[in-house]
Design a protein around this motif. Structure first.
Motif, PDB file in Angstrom:
ATOM      1  N   THR A  26       0.878  -1.193   0.000  1.00 48.55           N
ATOM      2  CA  THR A  26       0.000   0.000   0.000  1.00 48.55           C
ATOM      3  C   THR A  26       0.910   1.237   0.000  1.00 48.55           C
ATOM      4  O   THR A  26       1.186   1.798   1.067  1.00 48.55           O
ATOM      5  CB  THR A  26      -0.878   0.019   1.276  1.00 48.55           C
ATOM      6  N   ASN A  38       1.531   7.559   0.447  1.00 44.60           N
ATOM      7  CA  ASN A  38       2.367   8.748   0.254  1.00 44.60           C
ATOM      8  C   ASN A  38       3.852   8.411   0.122  1.00 44.60           C
ATOM      9  O   ASN A  38       4.694   9.316   0.075  1.00 44.60           O
ATOM     10  CB  ASN A  38       2.148   9.740   1.403  1.00 44.60           C
ATOM     11  N   ASP A  56       6.733   4.401   3.419  1.00 50.19           N
ATOM     12  CA  ASP A  56       7.232   3.029   3.605  1.00 50.19           C
ATOM     13  C   ASP A  56       8.048   2.569   2.392  1.00 50.19           C
ATOM     14  O   ASP A  56       9.021   1.829   2.538  1.00 50.19           O
ATOM     15  CB  ASP A  56       6.059   2.055   3.818  1.00 50.19           C
ATOM     16  N   ASP A 110      -0.552   0.332  -5.407  1.00 53.22           N
ATOM     17  CA  ASP A 110      -1.635   1.173  -4.906  1.00 53.22           C
ATOM     18  C   ASP A 110      -2.687   1.330  -6.014  1.00 53.22           C
ATOM     19  O   ASP A 110      -2.350   1.395  -7.195  1.00 53.22           O
ATOM     20  CB  ASP A 110      -1.143   2.555  -4.457  1.00 53.22           C
ATOM     21  N   GLN A 149      -4.587   3.961  -6.268  1.00 52.52           N
ATOM     22  CA  GLN A 149      -4.836   5.371  -6.582  1.00 52.52           C
ATOM     23  C   GLN A 149      -3.659   5.989  -7.332  1.00 52.52           C
ATOM     24  O   GLN A 149      -2.516   5.932  -6.865  1.00 52.52           O
ATOM     25  CB  GLN A 149      -5.071   6.174  -5.296  1.00 52.52           C
ATOM     26  N   HIS A 194      -3.240  -4.680  -4.585  1.00 46.87           N
ATOM     27  CA  HIS A 194      -2.261  -5.675  -4.111  1.00 46.87           C
ATOM     28  C   HIS A 194      -2.795  -7.103  -4.267  1.00 46.87           C
ATOM     29  O   HIS A 194      -2.023  -8.055  -4.235  1.00 46.87           O
ATOM     30  CB  HIS A 194      -1.851  -5.402  -2.662  1.00 46.87           C
ATOM     31  N   GLU A 195      -4.119  -7.249  -4.439  1.00 45.98           N
ATOM     32  CA  GLU A 195      -4.686  -8.589  -4.637  1.00 45.98           C
ATOM     33  C   GLU A 195      -4.188  -9.217  -5.943  1.00 45.98           C
ATOM     34  O   GLU A 195      -4.327 -10.411  -6.152  1.00 45.98           O
ATOM     35  CB  GLU A 195      -6.223  -8.545  -4.596  1.00 45.98           C
ATOM     36  N   TYR A 240      -7.064   4.406   4.727  1.00 48.23           N
ATOM     37  CA  TYR A 240      -7.174   5.399   3.649  1.00 48.23           C
ATOM     38  C   TYR A 240      -5.877   6.190   3.497  1.00 48.23           C
ATOM     39  O   TYR A 240      -5.017   6.179   4.386  1.00 48.23           O
ATOM     40  CB  TYR A 240      -8.358   6.336   3.900  1.00 48.23           C
TER      41      TYR A 240
HETATM   42  N1  SAM Z   1       2.226   3.197   3.311  1.00 45.46           N
HETATM   43  C1  SAM Z   1       1.723   4.508   2.973  1.00 45.46           C
HETATM   44  C2  SAM Z   1       2.749   5.572   3.280  1.00 45.46           C
HETATM   45  O1  SAM Z   1       3.872   5.234   3.717  1.00 45.46           O
HETATM   46  O2  SAM Z   1       2.455   6.738   3.068  1.00 45.46           O
HETATM   47  C3  SAM Z   1       0.350   4.782   3.526  1.00 45.46           C
HETATM   48  C4  SAM Z   1      -0.717   3.896   2.964  1.00 45.46           C
HETATM   49  S1  SAM Z   1      -2.373   4.487   3.171  1.00 45.46           S
HETATM   50  C5  SAM Z   1      -2.630   4.302   4.887  1.00 45.46           C
HETATM   51  C6  SAM Z   1      -3.344   3.187   2.462  1.00 45.46           C
HETATM   52  C7  SAM Z   1      -3.250   3.097   0.966  1.00 45.46           C
HETATM   53  O3  SAM Z   1      -3.817   1.866   0.545  1.00 45.46           O
HETATM   54  C8  SAM Z   1      -3.986   4.194   0.194  1.00 45.46           C
HETATM   55  O4  SAM Z   1      -3.090   4.921  -0.580  1.00 45.46           O
HETATM   56  C9  SAM Z   1      -4.960   3.402  -0.686  1.00 45.46           C
HETATM   57  O5  SAM Z   1      -5.144   3.942  -1.966  1.00 45.46           O
HETATM   58  C10 SAM Z   1      -4.294   2.060  -0.756  1.00 45.46           C
HETATM   59  N2  SAM Z   1      -5.165   0.941  -1.157  1.00 45.46           N
HETATM   60  C11 SAM Z   1      -6.497   0.768  -0.950  1.00 45.46           C
HETATM   61  N3  SAM Z   1      -6.899  -0.409  -1.486  1.00 45.46           N
HETATM   62  C12 SAM Z   1      -5.796  -0.975  -2.057  1.00 45.46           C
HETATM   63  C13 SAM Z   1      -5.560  -2.199  -2.759  1.00 45.46           C
HETATM   64  N4  SAM Z   1      -6.530  -3.079  -2.988  1.00 45.46           N
HETATM   65  N5  SAM Z   1      -4.310  -2.431  -3.198  1.00 45.46           N
HETATM   66  C14 SAM Z   1      -3.291  -1.558  -2.976  1.00 45.46           C
HETATM   67  N6  SAM Z   1      -3.453  -0.402  -2.307  1.00 45.46           N
HETATM   68  C15 SAM Z   1      -4.689  -0.121  -1.845  1.00 45.46           C
END
Ligand code: SAM
Length: 196
Positions: A28, A31, A34, A52, A54, A81-82, A105
């Motif tokens: 994920t 931003n 990680d 991601d 988005q 990621h699935e 989110y």
């Molecule tokens: N790890 C990030 C960072 O260091 O900034 C923060 C991640 S944020 C909490 C969660 C992210 O998961 C969002 O950007 C969202 O778009 C993404 N997300 C949601 N569903 C997803 C999916 N099925 N596969 C991959 N990413 C997904």
């Protein structure tokens, strides 16, 4: 403070296992915090696969990596990621030494776009299949937002049923904090016993 905050703990788990030159996954990227952390950990000889759904998250991550001159070893997939079992090249299956999920989110983004139980579980199971023996998966779980509790429950149900001969699972959680603080699940895939 002696007790590490949850996000720091999620990184410490990876630091203990991941070496320069390794192959790792940011499930994920968001931003890009990680992803940058992982890119530095594996160094120029390693590889980070990032996911991601988005476009804005992919863009922010690219910008962060460029600013830090750290993106040469990162492959970003604009998809869920699935799909990771199909996206990560087969030659790297079985070689992933570490992976991170930061669920929920995108901070400073659309709070209605969240990770979902079904796809999160599919990704964790897929990763467990292609993680190297002794590899670790670190998952930061948030339950305070709408939809968060359902994802937490599905995940806990799944990880508690992982056979203990397949992996060890740890929950790192502060139990006296208000407002549903995040917690970390750390999964360590079993390594074969060393020859005597
Ligand atoms: N790890 C990030 C960072 O260091 O900034 C923060 C991640 S944020 C909490 C969660 C992210 O998961 C969002 O950007 C969202 O778009 C993404 N997300 C949601 N569903 C997803 C999916 N099925 N596969 C991959 N990413 C997904």
């Amino acid at each position: 403070m002696i007790l590490e905050p949850v996000l720091a703990f999620s990184h410490s788990v990876l630091e203990k296992r991941v070496q320069p030159g390794d192959i790792v996954v940011d499930a994920t990227v968001g931003n890009g915090h990680d992803t940058l952390f992982l890119a530095k950990l594996v160094g120029p000889a390693g590889k980070v696969y990032g996911f991601d759904i988005q476009e804005i998250a992919i863009r922010r991550t690219k910008e962060r990596l460029e600013k830090e001159r750290a993106g040469q070893n990162v492959v970003l997939f604009h998809c869920g990621h699935e799909e990771l079992l199909h996206r990560i090249p087969e030659k790297d299956h079985g070689k992933i030494s570490g992976a991170i999920f930061n669920l929920g989110y995108l901070p400073k983004g659309d709070h209605t776009i969240i990770t979902k139980p079904e796809t999160t579980l599919k990704a964790v199971e897929g990763l467990l299949q292609i993680t190297a023996p002794g590899g670790v998966i670190s998952i930061v779980v948030y339950e305070g937002h709408p939809g968060g509790k359902a994802e937490k429950e599905a995940l806990l149900d799944y990880v508690q049923k992982i056979d203990q001969t397949r992996a060890r699972v740890l929950m790192y959680r502060f139990i006296n904090q208000k407002n549903d603080p995040p917690f970390c699940l750390a999964i360590e895939k079993t390594a074969p016993a060393p020859d005597r």
